[in-house]
Write a protein that holds these residues in place. Sequence first.
Motif, PDB file in Angstrom:
ATOM      1  N   MET A 405     126.712   1.811  65.238  1.00  0.00           N
ATOM      2  CA  MET A 405     125.336   1.882  64.754  1.00  0.00           C
ATOM      3  C   MET A 405     124.378   1.843  65.585  1.00  0.00           C
ATOM      4  O   MET A 405     123.338   2.381  65.380  1.00  0.00           O
ATOM      5  CB  MET A 405     125.191   0.462  63.640  1.00  0.00           C
ATOM      6  CG  MET A 405     126.174   0.835  62.462  1.00  0.00           C
ATOM      7  SD  MET A 405     125.740  -0.730  61.262  1.00  0.00           S
ATOM      8  CE  MET A 405     126.886  -2.116  62.004  1.00  0.00           C
ATOM      9  N   GLN A 408     123.824   5.163  66.774  1.00  0.00           N
ATOM     10  CA  GLN A 408     123.061   6.013  65.832  1.00  0.00           C
ATOM     11  C   GLN A 408     121.648   6.025  66.110  1.00  0.00           C
ATOM     12  O   GLN A 408     120.793   6.901  65.594  1.00  0.00           O
ATOM     13  CB  GLN A 408     123.473   5.768  64.354  1.00  0.00           C
ATOM     14  CG  GLN A 408     125.054   6.433  64.237  1.00  0.00           C
ATOM     15  CD  GLN A 408     125.318   5.895  62.720  1.00  0.00           C
ATOM     16  OE1 GLN A 408     126.088   5.028  62.419  1.00  0.00           O
ATOM     17  NE2 GLN A 408     125.117   6.573  61.679  1.00  0.00           N
ATOM     18  N   GLU A 507     120.672   5.871  56.940  1.00  0.00           N
ATOM     19  CA  GLU A 507     121.166   6.702  57.854  1.00  0.00           C
ATOM     20  C   GLU A 507     122.492   6.319  58.444  1.00  0.00           C
ATOM     21  O   GLU A 507     123.304   6.888  59.046  1.00  0.00           O
ATOM     22  CB  GLU A 507     119.878   6.961  58.963  1.00  0.00           C
ATOM     23  CG  GLU A 507     118.742   7.722  58.284  1.00  0.00           C
ATOM     24  CD  GLU A 507     117.672   7.675  59.329  1.00  0.00           C
ATOM     25  OE1 GLU A 507     117.831   7.597  60.436  1.00  0.00           O
ATOM     26  OE2 GLU A 507     116.589   7.417  58.906  1.00  0.00           O
ATOM     27  N   LEU A 508     122.359   4.822  58.856  1.00  0.00           N
ATOM     28  CA  LEU A 508     123.446   4.240  59.447  1.00  0.00           C
ATOM     29  C   LEU A 508     124.998   4.339  58.387  1.00  0.00           C
ATOM     30  O   LEU A 508     126.074   4.388  59.070  1.00  0.00           O
ATOM     31  CB  LEU A 508     123.382   2.694  59.712  1.00  0.00           C
ATOM     32  CG  LEU A 508     122.218   2.533  60.609  1.00  0.00           C
ATOM     33  CD1 LEU A 508     121.898   0.846  60.879  1.00  0.00           C
ATOM     34  CD2 LEU A 508     122.609   3.015  62.167  1.00  0.00           C
ATOM     35  N   ALA A 510     125.168   7.167  56.839  1.00  0.00           N
ATOM     36  CA  ALA A 510     125.496   8.462  56.771  1.00  0.00           C
ATOM     37  C   ALA A 510     125.014   8.989  55.321  1.00  0.00           C
ATOM     38  O   ALA A 510     125.420  10.212  55.053  1.00  0.00           O
ATOM     39  CB  ALA A 510     126.887   9.086  57.127  1.00  0.00           C
ATOM     40  N   LYS A 513     118.870  11.850  56.036  1.00  0.00           N
ATOM     41  CA  LYS A 513     118.514  12.051  57.274  1.00  0.00           C
ATOM     42  C   LYS A 513     116.838  12.560  57.041  1.00  0.00           C
ATOM     43  O   LYS A 513     116.386  12.710  55.955  1.00  0.00           O
ATOM     44  CB  LYS A 513     119.170  13.305  57.569  1.00  0.00           C
ATOM     45  CG  LYS A 513     120.441  13.685  58.137  1.00  0.00           C
ATOM     46  CD  LYS A 513     120.846  14.929  58.502  1.00  0.00           C
ATOM     47  CE  LYS A 513     122.315  14.756  58.987  1.00  0.00           C
ATOM     48  NZ  LYS A 513     122.937  16.081  59.406  1.00  0.00           N
TER      49      LYS A 513
END
Length: 666
Positions: A405, A408, A507-508, A510, A513
Amino acid sequence: MTALEQDLVAKYGEAERARIARGLAQVAKFWRQDEAGNAGKGDGDAAALASFVRENYAGDAVARDALFARMEFVFESLDGYLHEIGRDFRRQSDLDIGPIRPFDETLAAYDPGAHVSDDLFANKLAFVILLNFPLTSLDERSEKGESWTRREWAEARLAERFSKRIPAAVNLANAKAYADAAQYIAGYNIWMHHVVDSNGTRLFPPKLRLLSHWNLRDEIKADYTDPKNGLAKQRAIMKVMERIVTQTIPDSVVDNPQLDWNPVTNEVRATTDKDSNLPAPSGKKPGNEPEPDTRYAKLLAVFRAQQQVDAWSPSAPTLIARRFEEDRQIPETRVKKMLEDVLASAEVPRVAKLVQKRLGRKLEPFDIWYDGFRARGEYTEAQLDEIVRKRYPTAEAYQKGIPAMLAQLGFSRERASMLAANIVVDPARGSGHAMGAQRRDDKAHLRTRVEKDGMNYKGFNIAVHEMGHNVEQTFSLNTIDHTLLQGVPNNAFTEALAFVFQGHDLELLALSKPTAETRAMKTLNDFWSCYEISGVALVDIGVWHWMYEHPDASPAELKVATIAIAKDVWNRYYAGVFGTKDVVLLAVYSHMIDSMLYLPDYPVGYMIAFQIEQQMEKSGAIGPEFERMATAGNIAPDLWMKRATGAPVGAEALLAATRKALDDLP
C-alpha cells in the motif's frame, strides 16, 4: 538586579546577562521556598536556591551542549518507556482480545508517568532545565521562531515540558477520568438488526454492531448507495443519534443484542430474532428507562479533573487556553474565524444545491454526511465489505499488506519496508486509533476494528487513516534531527496527513484512478466534510466554555446546555441550508466526551490537508513530499506550513478550489 545575577554575570561575562536573568526568573516562578515551620517541605531556602544556581548554570557553549545532548537522550528514554508501560496497562481495554474485567479498568486508569513531573521538580532536574533553557510564549514563537535554528526550537520544546508544575495526584485523577470516559465510549455499540420500525421491520442485516458515533455516521454515508432502503436506514440512524444526544435512549439497548428497539416510539421488547444467541451484557434488563445522563456525567468528570490542572497552570489556566495556546499553538479566536470562514462562505449554498440535485430530493439533516462526491459511490457497502474481507480477513493480513500500500502511495520500496517494519497492527475494541512510539527502538501501533468475519470497508477506511498517522509518527521520530522535535505542530497536522492517506483508500483497493473529474469531486467532498465538522467543533468549544461558566452544573443541566448550544450552531449555519431548525446532531460526536476539545483539529486538519495535497500534486508523488513535511517536526504551525507549502494555515485554498470545482463541473 540581584546579587546572584551580578555574581553570574561577573563569572560568565556580560554577553550572558539576558540568559542569566531569564533563567533565574524561570526558576523563581516554580521554586517553593522553605518557610518557618515548613523546613524540608519546599525546594529549599534562599541560600539553597543560590547554591543550586551557581552549581547548575551552564555558562559556556561546551557545558550547554553537554546538558542539551544528555537531556535529549534521557527524555527519549523516559518518555518512550513510560509510553510503552501505559500502552501495556491499557492493552486489554483498548484491544478486542477478550472481556474487560474489573481489574482491567484499574489497569487502564493507571498513569505510570503521573509522578514524573513531581519527581523531576523534587530532584531539581526540572530546575536545571528551567535555569538553562528558555520558556517561550506563543507570541514569542510566532514572532521569532522563523529565525530560530533547529537547536533553538528543540531547546524551547525541552523547557516547555516544565511550563507547569502539576502534582501527581492531579495527573492520576485526570488519567482515571479519561480512562472511564474512553471505556464508556469504546463500549457504546448499537445492534442495528434490532432497530425496528412500528411494524417490527428490520432494515439492517444480522449481527451489524455499530459504534457511536463513528460507525453510525459511516453507515449513513454508506447508505447513499442503497436505492431501496438507504433513506429509511438513514432516517432511523438519525433518530438513534438524537436519542443518544438527548439521553432518551433506553439504557437497556446499548450494546445489547437481546432487545428490539423502535427509536421513534422508544418501545423496547425482547427480540424475536436472535443473533446466534448472542448474550446480553451483564446488568442489562428489558425496559425503556432512559440512560441516566451518563454521557454528560462522564464529560463533567473529565472537566472537573481538568479543573484540578487549572490551579497549577498559571500561564494557561483553563483547558481551553491549554488546547489553543499550548497544544494547537493557534489562538482560539483565529481557529474560530477559520471555522466561520467555511461555515458562512458563499460556497456552502452552491455545494448544498448540487448535493440536493444529485440526491433528487430535499436535503435532510443527516445529509451533512453526504458521501456521494467520493468514488466509492459506484459501489454498494456490501460490495466494498466483501472486497475488503477477502483481502484483509485479520489484522495480521492488513499488517502484511502495508508495504504494498505504501508503494502504491509513492514511497520507495526501501522507505515502504522501513515504515512497515515500524508499525504494528492491533484489533481495536473501539473504532480504531493510532498510537505512535516515543522512542526510536519502539514501534507505532495501528488499532483498527476487525469483525469476527474479517475487516469491513469501514474498518479499512479507518485503518488507512490511522496508517497515515503512523507513517507521520515514524518519520517524525525515527528520521528527525532532534527527538525533542518529534511530531508535528498540533493534532490538526497529523490529522491532515492522515486525511491524505484516507482519501486514497479506493485506489489502494484498485477500485478507482484519479481523473480531473474525480479530483474536482474530491475537493467538493473535502469542503462538505469541513463544513460539517466545523459546526461540530464550534459546539465542542461552546460546551467547554459553558462548563467553565457553570462549574457546579449537574449532568442534567449540562445535557440541556449542550442541546441548546448544538441547536444554536445548527440554526446559525445549517438551518437555512437544510430547511430544518433545532437539530441536535452536531453534538453526537464521541470525541466530545473522551477527547477533551479535540474536535477543532478536524476542520483545521481538512484545511491543512488540502494545502499539502496541492503541494503533493505539484511534485507528482505523495511519498517524498510526505516525508519532507513530516520531518519538519514540532515547530510553529505557520512556519511548518510555509516550509511545506509556501503559505500559512487557513481556509482560503480550500474555498478557492471549491469555487473552481463548482465552476468546472458541467
